[in-house]
Design a protein around this motif. Structure first.
Motif, PDB file in Angstrom:
ATOM      1  N   SER A 101       0.833  -1.208   0.000  1.00  9.32           N
ATOM      2  CA  SER A 101       0.000   0.000   0.000  1.00  9.32           C
ATOM      3  C   SER A 101       0.865   1.255   0.000  1.00  9.32           C
ATOM      4  O   SER A 101       2.070   1.198   0.284  1.00  9.32           O
ATOM      5  CB  SER A 101      -0.896   0.008   1.243  1.00  9.32           C
ATOM      6  OG  SER A 101      -0.104   0.149   2.419  1.00  9.32           O
ATOM      7  N   ARG A 102       0.235   2.370  -0.295  1.00 13.19           N
ATOM      8  CA  ARG A 102       0.941   3.653  -0.277  1.00 13.19           C
ATOM      9  C   ARG A 102       1.533   3.916   1.100  1.00 13.19           C
ATOM     10  O   ARG A 102       2.689   4.333   1.213  1.00 13.19           O
ATOM     11  CB  ARG A 102      -0.030   4.766  -0.664  1.00 13.19           C
ATOM     12  CG  ARG A 102       0.527   6.183  -0.488  1.00 13.19           C
ATOM     13  CD  ARG A 102      -0.541   7.227  -0.783  1.00 13.19           C
ATOM     14  NE  ARG A 102      -0.015   8.580  -0.587  1.00 13.19           N
ATOM     15  CZ  ARG A 102       0.023   9.180   0.597  1.00 13.19           C
ATOM     16  NH1 ARG A 102      -0.414   8.549   1.683  1.00 13.19           N
ATOM     17  NH2 ARG A 102       0.512  10.407   0.693  1.00 13.19           N
ATOM     18  N   GLU A 103       0.753   3.665   2.135  1.00 11.36           N
ATOM     19  CA  GLU A 103       1.218   3.931   3.492  1.00 11.36           C
ATOM     20  C   GLU A 103       2.414   3.068   3.839  1.00 11.36           C
ATOM     21  O   GLU A 103       3.393   3.540   4.449  1.00 11.36           O
ATOM     22  CB  GLU A 103       0.083   3.685   4.494  1.00 11.36           C
ATOM     23  CG  GLU A 103      -1.054   4.691   4.428  1.00 11.36           C
ATOM     24  CD  GLU A 103      -1.902   4.554   3.166  1.00 11.36           C
ATOM     25  OE1 GLU A 103      -1.893   3.462   2.562  1.00 11.36           O
ATOM     26  OE2 GLU A 103      -2.542   5.558   2.773  1.00 11.36           O
TER      27      GLU A 103
END
Length: 263
Positions: A101-103
């Motif tokens: 994920s981006r996070e």
């Protein structure tokens, strides 16, 4: 007028201090806003780094042979910049190499350890640089290094302008660079590239296809990196700017090889 010139010299010194090990006198001073403004001179720092790389290549090749000269050239730039951009490349590939994920990708970028994706990226990119330089005669490798290092820094400046910062600005290692560069800053940065490209063509008209293909490679690399970072992160980070510099530098050098094969 004098104050304006002195301020630009100060910005050049700040850019030099930020990207290299070159000591800068304390009297230059520092304000956070100056770092953002100094982005306009990042390509000029690239020209200096490229000059050191070209000198190491020329001396090393003449004294010890082409292969050793090539590796001395790469080693000289890595030492001069403290592997600043190479570190960004490794962190970016570690973060974006897998399906996370981006996070999670942003968390990986903050980790100082290098992973398998980052290690492989460094080997591939540095190895390709070495192979590319070894494929060029010294008379072409020298201007190729000057242009590649200059234009690749301008590519990073363009991305600072067109893409938002992807992480938390408060946690950015260089907060001023998490803010957009002004249109004037981008124009000046690109101006340095145009001046160098024009000087190379003026010095030897036969170099124009090499210069054109090198700049085309930088343009395509900048667009590809920008799309990649926007899709995966929603913007840029300091690490992705380092990756952009490394990727576009390699593509610029390969532009000279393509032109040579067509000649």
């Amino acid at each position: 007028m004098v104050k304006a010139v002195l301020h630009e010299l100060r910005l050049m010194a700040i850019a030099l201090q930020f990207f290299t090990r070159v000591p800068v006198p304390a009297r230059v001073g520092f304000e956070p806003a100056w770092l953002n403004a100094s982005a306009r001179h990042f390509p000029l720092v690239g020209l200096l780094v490229g000059g050191v790389a070209a000198l190491a290549l020329a001396v090393g090749s003449q004294a010890l042979g082409t292969a050793i000269g090539v590796w001395l050239s790469i080693a000289a730039t890595v030492w001069l910049t403290g592997a600043f951009h190479e570190d960004g490349l490794a962190d970016t590939c570690d973060a974006l190499g897998g399906a996370v994920s981006r996070e999670r990708a942003l968390e990986i970028m903050k980790d100082s350890r290098i992973g398998s994706y980052g290690a492989v990226a460094l080997v591939l990119v540095l190895g390709l640089k070495a192979a590319t330089l070894a494929s060029l005669p010294l008379a072409l490798a020298v201007p190729a290094l000057l242009l590649a290092h200059t234009a690749s820094r301008a590519a990073a400046v363009v991305l600072i302008r067109v893409l938002p910062y992807a992480g938390e600005v408060s946690q950015a290692k260089a907060k001023p660079l998490a803010q957009k560069v002004s249109a004037l800053g981008v124009a000046v940065a690109l101006g340095w590239v145009v001046l160098l490209a024009g000087a190379l063509v003026a010095l030897r008209w036969a170099w124009w296809p090499y210069v054109a293909l090198a700049l085309a490679g930088v343009l395509l690399g900048t667009i590809a990196c920008g799309r990649w970072f926007r899709r995966r992160l929603g913007g840029i980070t300091g690490d992705t700017l380092g990756a952009t510099q490394q990727i576009t530098e390699l593509l610029a050098l390969q532009g000279w090889v393509v032109a040579l094969r067509w000649a």
